[in-house]
Scaffold this motif. Structure first.
Motif, PDB file in Angstrom:
ATOM      1  N   TYR A   3      54.239  42.393  47.985  1.00  0.00           N
ATOM      2  CA  TYR A   3      55.011  43.596  47.736  1.00  0.00           C
ATOM      3  C   TYR A   3      54.509  44.691  48.671  1.00  0.00           C
ATOM      4  N   PRO A   4      55.258  45.767  48.857  1.00  0.00           N
ATOM      5  CA  PRO A   4      54.980  46.709  49.949  1.00  0.00           C
ATOM      6  C   PRO A   4      53.573  47.303  49.973  1.00  0.00           C
ATOM      7  N   ILE A   5      52.998  47.625  48.810  1.00  0.00           N
ATOM      8  CA  ILE A   5      51.701  48.305  48.827  1.00  0.00           C
ATOM      9  C   ILE A   5      50.535  47.352  48.610  1.00  0.00           C
ATOM     10  N   ARG A   6      50.810  46.051  48.567  1.00  0.00           N
ATOM     11  CA  ARG A   6      49.728  45.111  48.291  1.00  0.00           C
ATOM     12  C   ARG A   6      48.616  45.198  49.333  1.00  0.00           C
ATOM     13  N   SER A   7      48.965  45.254  50.616  1.00  0.00           N
ATOM     14  CA  SER A   7      47.923  45.257  51.650  1.00  0.00           C
ATOM     15  C   SER A   7      47.028  46.477  51.514  1.00  0.00           C
ATOM     16  N   ALA A   8      47.620  47.620  51.121  1.00  0.00           N
ATOM     17  CA  ALA A   8      46.811  48.829  50.946  1.00  0.00           C
ATOM     18  C   ALA A   8      45.863  48.672  49.771  1.00  0.00           C
ATOM     19  N   LEU A  12      41.112  47.819  49.325  1.00  0.00           N
ATOM     20  CA  LEU A  12      40.112  48.423  48.445  1.00  0.00           C
ATOM     21  C   LEU A  12      39.407  47.334  47.655  1.00  0.00           C
ATOM     22  N   ASP A  13      38.195  47.633  47.177  1.00  0.00           N
ATOM     23  CA  ASP A  13      37.566  46.679  46.273  1.00  0.00           C
ATOM     24  C   ASP A  13      38.401  46.603  44.996  1.00  0.00           C
ATOM     25  N   ALA A  14      38.243  45.521  44.245  1.00  0.00           N
ATOM     26  CA  ALA A  14      39.155  45.225  43.147  1.00  0.00           C
ATOM     27  C   ALA A  14      39.177  46.318  42.084  1.00  0.00           C
ATOM     28  N   GLU A  15      38.031  46.850  41.727  1.00  0.00           N
ATOM     29  CA  GLU A  15      38.026  47.850  40.657  1.00  0.00           C
ATOM     30  C   GLU A  15      38.598  49.184  41.126  1.00  0.00           C
ATOM     31  N   THR A  16      38.331  49.568  42.364  1.00  0.00           N
ATOM     32  CA  THR A  16      38.934  50.790  42.903  1.00  0.00           C
ATOM     33  C   THR A  16      40.450  50.649  42.966  1.00  0.00           C
ATOM     34  N   ARG A  99      32.009  43.889  39.106  1.00  0.00           N
ATOM     35  CA  ARG A  99      32.315  43.135  37.890  1.00  0.00           C
ATOM     36  C   ARG A  99      33.767  42.668  37.838  1.00  0.00           C
ATOM     37  N   LEU A 100      34.500  42.897  38.937  1.00  0.00           N
ATOM     38  CA  LEU A 100      35.901  42.483  39.031  1.00  0.00           C
ATOM     39  C   LEU A 100      36.122  41.906  40.421  1.00  0.00           C
ATOM     40  N   PHE A 101      36.647  40.675  40.488  1.00  0.00           N
ATOM     41  CA  PHE A 101      36.737  39.955  41.752  1.00  0.00           C
ATOM     42  C   PHE A 101      38.113  39.310  41.908  1.00  0.00           C
TER      43      PHE A 101
END
Length: 334
Positions: A3-8, A12-16, A99-101
């Motif tokens: 989807y359009p914003i996925r790459s953005a 980022l790291d997963a939790e951010t 803690r999120l991957f």
């Protein structure tokens, strides 16, 4: 399909990225909801369960909107139900970061968040301020990590949530709070559920209680949990939470991170546990299926296998916000 914003977000790291998504959905809820499904124009999608009328059978699983910050935005994606939490009596920071991957190669997530939340009172204050709820709101409750009386924590959560929720989920299946899953075994589960049943009655309302179980229960454990749920007047069973198991097919370097696995690789196990729960309950307990649902076909398969409703979370990360509408409309076409 990306989807359009996925790459953005994936930069980022997963939790951010998670926090950024919550902020975006919070803003989305303020300005409107073009992805939303108008239940008034699609009555064929409605499901009645536990005395509640769900606009459609697709719900948001707990864990995405932990602190009830973006409820209107979540409904705006088209969910018939939104479940917030897990909420504990006292605020707690959760487990140390990271803690999120993301397991991008596997369309999966591993988390060991540990019930990080700002406490149930802060979430309920936001819920009270909502002007409109176009669907069913569930509140998922748990115990504080350092609690000396976890049964009392759950009972308190139920009592507080009962005034504001359409239903309450008892989450004893997270693998990220030490010893929590022990509460799935009898007689501990009977004691817990009896206390929660009494708490909702004492609150002056008998809000439906749902029990969320782990996919790692063996057959005897599943049968025991179902019998305890029926004996203690639980209204539905959510099958299931994340798994500690790791399929051999996983390719991501994060596959061996500690925590619960969710997403596409959980689908096979979640399907098997749904079938097991259906057989064990004999239709006496409504079932809600969660785990690895990422398409209308998968959602339909769970409904045909005995689930009354389904819940989605991890697939949103990989498929994007349009996924909900695609599932709802795909079910309708079938």
């Amino acid at each position: 399909m990306a989807y359009p914003i996925r790459s953005a977000l994936f930069a980022l790291d997963a939790e951010t990225a998670h926090r950024a998504a919550i902020a975006a959905l919070r803003a989305w809820g303020r300005i409107g909801a073009p992805f939303g499904i108008d239940s008034e124009t699609d009555p064929s999608q409605r499901v009645r369960l536990a005395g509640l009328d769900f606009p459609n059978p697709v719900g948001l699983a707990a864990g995405l909107d932990k602190d009830a910050e973006a409820i209107p935005g979540m409904f705006g994606l088209g969910f018939g139900a939104v479940e917030v939490g897990t909420l504990t009596p006292l605020p707690q920071p959760g487990n140390p970061k990271p803690r999120l991957f993301r397991l991008a190669e596997d369309a999966a997530i591993v988390n060991r968040m540990g019930f990080n939340n700002h406490g149930i009172d802060a979430a309920l204050a936001r819920i009270v301020g909502l002007k409109r709820r176009p669907g069913i709101l569930g509140i998922n409750v748990g115990a504080n990590k350092e609690s000396t009386d976890r049964v009392a924590d759950y009972a308190l959560g139920v009592a507080k949530a009962a005034v504001h929720a359409d239903y309450i989920t008892i989450n004893v299946s997270s693998p990220n709070t030490p010893g929590l899953r022990d509460l799935q075994s009898r007689p501990a589960l009977d004691e817990l559920l009896a206390a929660c049943d009494a708490a909702r009655s004492a609150a002056g309302t008998r809000r439906p209680l749902f029990l969320k179980v782990a996919p790692d229960l063996d057959r005897a454990g599943m049968e025991g949990a179902i019998r305890a749920a029926i004996d203690n007047r639980v209204d539905a069973l959510i099958v299931s939470n994340t798994t500690l198991s790791r399929p051999a097919s996983l390719r991501s370097p994060h596959a061996r991170e500690a925590g619960g696995l969710s997403g596409a690789p959980l689908a096979v196990l979640a399907r098997a546990k749904l079938a097991e729960a259906r057989a064990a309950s004999g239709g006496a307990l409504p079932l809600i299926s969660a785990g690895g649902i990422d398409s209308a076909d998968e959602a339909r398969a769970r409904l045909e296998a005995g689930a009354s409703l389904v819940q989605v979370y991890s697939a949103l990360i990989y498929r994007g916000p349009g996924l909900v509408r695609a599932i709802v409309e795909g079910i309708a076409r079938a």
